[in-house]
Design an enzyme around this catalytic site. Structure first.
Site, PDB file in Angstrom:
ATOM      1  N   TYR A 170       9.676  -3.965  -9.368  1.00  0.00           N
ATOM      2  CA  TYR A 170       8.353  -3.654  -9.898  1.00  0.00           C
ATOM      3  C   TYR A 170       7.604  -2.544  -9.186  1.00  0.00           C
ATOM      4  O   TYR A 170       7.091  -1.622  -9.814  1.00  0.00           O
ATOM      5  CB  TYR A 170       7.474  -4.917  -9.890  1.00  0.00           C
ATOM      6  CG  TYR A 170       6.019  -4.635 -10.212  1.00  0.00           C
ATOM      7  CD1 TYR A 170       5.627  -4.398 -11.526  1.00  0.00           C
ATOM      8  CD2 TYR A 170       5.053  -4.594  -9.213  1.00  0.00           C
ATOM      9  CE1 TYR A 170       4.303  -4.121 -11.831  1.00  0.00           C
ATOM     10  CE2 TYR A 170       3.726  -4.322  -9.518  1.00  0.00           C
ATOM     11  CZ  TYR A 170       3.346  -4.090 -10.820  1.00  0.00           C
ATOM     12  OH  TYR A 170       2.041  -3.810 -11.118  1.00  0.00           O
ATOM     13  N   ASN A 224       1.494  -0.216   5.881  1.00  0.00           N
ATOM     14  CA  ASN A 224       1.797  -0.874   4.621  1.00  0.00           C
ATOM     15  C   ASN A 224       2.524  -2.159   4.965  1.00  0.00           C
ATOM     16  O   ASN A 224       3.568  -2.128   5.615  1.00  0.00           O
ATOM     17  CB  ASN A 224       2.688   0.032   3.752  1.00  0.00           C
ATOM     18  CG  ASN A 224       3.282  -0.719   2.576  1.00  0.00           C
ATOM     19  OD1 ASN A 224       2.663  -1.601   2.012  1.00  0.00           O
ATOM     20  ND2 ASN A 224       4.505  -0.351   2.200  1.00  0.00           N
ATOM     21  N   GLY A 225       1.964  -3.295   4.549  1.00  0.00           N
ATOM     22  CA  GLY A 225       2.615  -4.561   4.839  1.00  0.00           C
ATOM     23  C   GLY A 225       1.633  -5.654   5.163  1.00  0.00           C
ATOM     24  O   GLY A 225       0.463  -5.601   4.773  1.00  0.00           O
ATOM     25  N   GLY A 283      -1.584   1.416  -4.657  1.00  0.00           N
ATOM     26  CA  GLY A 283      -2.872   0.867  -4.242  1.00  0.00           C
ATOM     27  C   GLY A 283      -4.014   1.552  -4.944  1.00  0.00           C
ATOM     28  O   GLY A 283      -4.093   2.781  -4.957  1.00  0.00           O
ATOM     29  N   CYS A 337       0.838  -1.183   0.000  1.00  0.00           N
ATOM     30  CA  CYS A 337       0.000   0.000   0.000  1.00  0.00           C
ATOM     31  C   CYS A 337       0.878   1.239   0.000  1.00  0.00           C
ATOM     32  O   CYS A 337       2.101   1.152   0.115  1.00  0.00           O
ATOM     33  CB  CYS A 337      -0.908   0.024   1.225  1.00  0.00           C
ATOM     34  SG  CYS A 337      -1.987  -1.415   1.373  1.00  0.00           S
TER      35      CYS A 337
END
Length: 503
Positions: A255, A100-101, A28, A2
């Site tokens: 990426y 985030n995670g 996201g 995210c």
């Protein structure tokens, strides 16, 4: 995976939060949310892109000089709008948090919260587990005389109890803005500052590109296990010195991160060029002789240009991307991914017709996107299509926040390179070497250590067999619910299935 931001300054921060999230939209696309605080928390969140969720009417209500924001990409839990972050709790003080995670020991943490503190999380979002663990530890302190040391003590206990990958930002009402990472520093988080006539504005963000857009100076990365607290006098306090990561996710460089982001001293674009140049040896050894090298936009661009330069073959941008379409990798359903691939890429027939084309993508995860790209190029008249992956074969699920937590989703986990080549319809498939990738991001080269678990099956958090089973059960449960409810379903394949799925 995210995108998160947090701002604290002398004036209202809602607009900075929106612009910051917009710079992180690539992280996201499922949902977005903002929480600000003055005398009360003001919250706005919902499903969709940043531009869909936040309108001028909503922004007027988001008053306060401190706040946080989140762009959600669903990996754990369902896609319900109630799971959009931030989450808030009124005690102690009032906390609002984003992260985030991925928490991997979510069952163990949930059980402890319920048995020891009688806390029952309301949703399946693992942010609640982090937030309530931190809140439960903080409330054990003398709340009338809470100190920075007390806050950091609560952070340290939370880091000991909660396993996995997480970068978090928290508003502590009336006290300040807190950020902390998991002990291995798997997920990115950076601190920035912008000086104004009324005083400094501090910001935390998943990527440094956010600071570039908003005119902030990059200060430093939040290191593994580190916590940074900005108090109400705008003094910055640290728990643990800043340090290079112990197991930073290498897939960020391959990426996920934007090309113009600088992560732990490395420009993402430059690292992708290096990935392309490293592929040159394998391309030459394979004996193929492409007429041109092209990329799958946009994460394949720099690797493709590096490869073309190294083998002395012209680079062409022969696939044109519709920039109004999202990233297919982070769409949560197979049908959605296929639909986006069909609509977002258009080949330039005049470039590829009759040519032997080497097409470079960041990775091959499920196979369907790669298959569709090969088909598009053949329909445009390409004589031969060689599919080249900047990443090695992805053979193990990611349990740290990237949407590949089922081994049955991974084409390379269940099929040989020859089978993958046949499935996607290419004349040749060439992967990056794991050894070359590890050498590029080796600790002795100043990177501090990386997580290569999806390529090697070696997880930096140790034996994760139990946790991996729990995560796969959770994902399967959500699939079953989606089937019953008629919602989107992510297909999976068995090891013997002839047709794997996506990317």
């Amino acid at each position: 995976m995210c995108g998160i931001v947090g701002f604290y300054g002398p004036d209202d921060v809602a607009h900075d939060i929106v612009f910051g999230l917009t710079a992180l939209q690539h992280r996201g696309q499922d949902a977005a949310g903002i929480a600000t605080f003055d005398d009360n928390f003001h919250l706005c969140k919902g499903n969709g892109l940043i531009s869909d969720v936040f309108r001028p009417k909503q922004l007027k209500k988001l008053t306060g000089n401190i706040g946080i924001g989140h762009a959600r990409y669903t990996t754990q839990g369902s896609g319900d709008s109630e799971l959009a972050q931030p989450f808030t709790t009124s005690y102690p003080f009032g906390l609002s948090m984003v992260h985030n995670g991925n928490v991997i020991n979510f069952r163990q943490v949930a059980k402890r919260l319920h048995e020891k503190y009688h806390v029952l999380p309301k949703t399946s979002n693992d942010l609640e587990l982090i937030m309530y663990t931190f809140a439960s530890e903080l409330r054990l302190k003398d709340l009338d005389r809470i100190s920075v040391v007390d806050i950091f003590d609560a952070v340290e206990t939370t880091q000991e109890l909660v396993k996995g990958a997480y970068a978090t930002i928290t508003v502590i009402a009336g006290y300040g803005l807190l950020a902390f990472n998991d002990p291995l520093g798997i997920r990115p988080l950076a601190l920035g500052r912008r000086d104004t006539d009324r005083g400094p504005i501090y910001a935390f963000a998943s990527e440094s590109t956010c600071f570039d857009y908003l005119g902030f100076e990059f200060i430093e990365n939040v290191g593994p296990g580190q916590a940074v607290f900005i108090d109400k006098d705008f003094q910055v306090h640290y728990k643990n010195p800043q340090q290079l990561p112990k197991a930073f996710c290498v897939f960020e460089h391959i990426y996920f991160a934007r090309e113009d982001s600088n992560i732990h001293g490395r420009l993402v674009a430059r690292e992708r060029v290096r990935l392309g140049k490293m592929l040159a040896r394998k391309v030459i050894e394979s004996g193929i002789q492409p007429d041109m090298v092209i990329d799958v936009p946009s994460s394949g661009y720099f690797s493709a240009s590096g490869l073309a330069e190294a083998i002395g073959v012209p680079y062409r941008r022969a696939l044109v991307k519709n920039n109004h379409m999202g990233r297919s990798f982070i769409v949560s359903s197979q049908a959605g991914r296929e639909d986006i691939v069909k609509k977002k890429l258009n080949p330039i027939r005049e470039f590829v017709e009759g040519k032997k084309v080497a097409v470079v993508d960041d990775s091959i995860v499920r196979g369907t996107t790669s298959r569709r790209i090969v088909r598009i190029l053949r329909e445009a008249g390409a004589a031969e299509v060689y599919f080249i992956s900047s990443a090695p074969p992805i053979v193990s699920p990611c349990i740290y926040g990237i949407d590949m937590a089922m081994s049955t989703d991974l084409i390379a986990a269940n099929h040989t390179e020859e089978e993958i080549c046949a499935y996607i319809g290419a004349d040749r498939v060439i992967y990056q070497s794991v050894e070359d990738l590890q050498d590029l991001f080796a600790a002795e080269r100043g990177h501090g250590g990386s997580c290569f678990a999806c390529f090697t099956g070696k997880y930096p958090t140790g034996d994760v067999t139990k946790y991996l089973g729990h995560i796969q059960e959770e994902r399967a449960s959500h699939r079953d619910k989606a089937k019953k409810g008629g919602g989107p379903v992510i297909p999976s394949v068995s090891a013997k299935a002839p047709e794997p799925t996506e990317h």
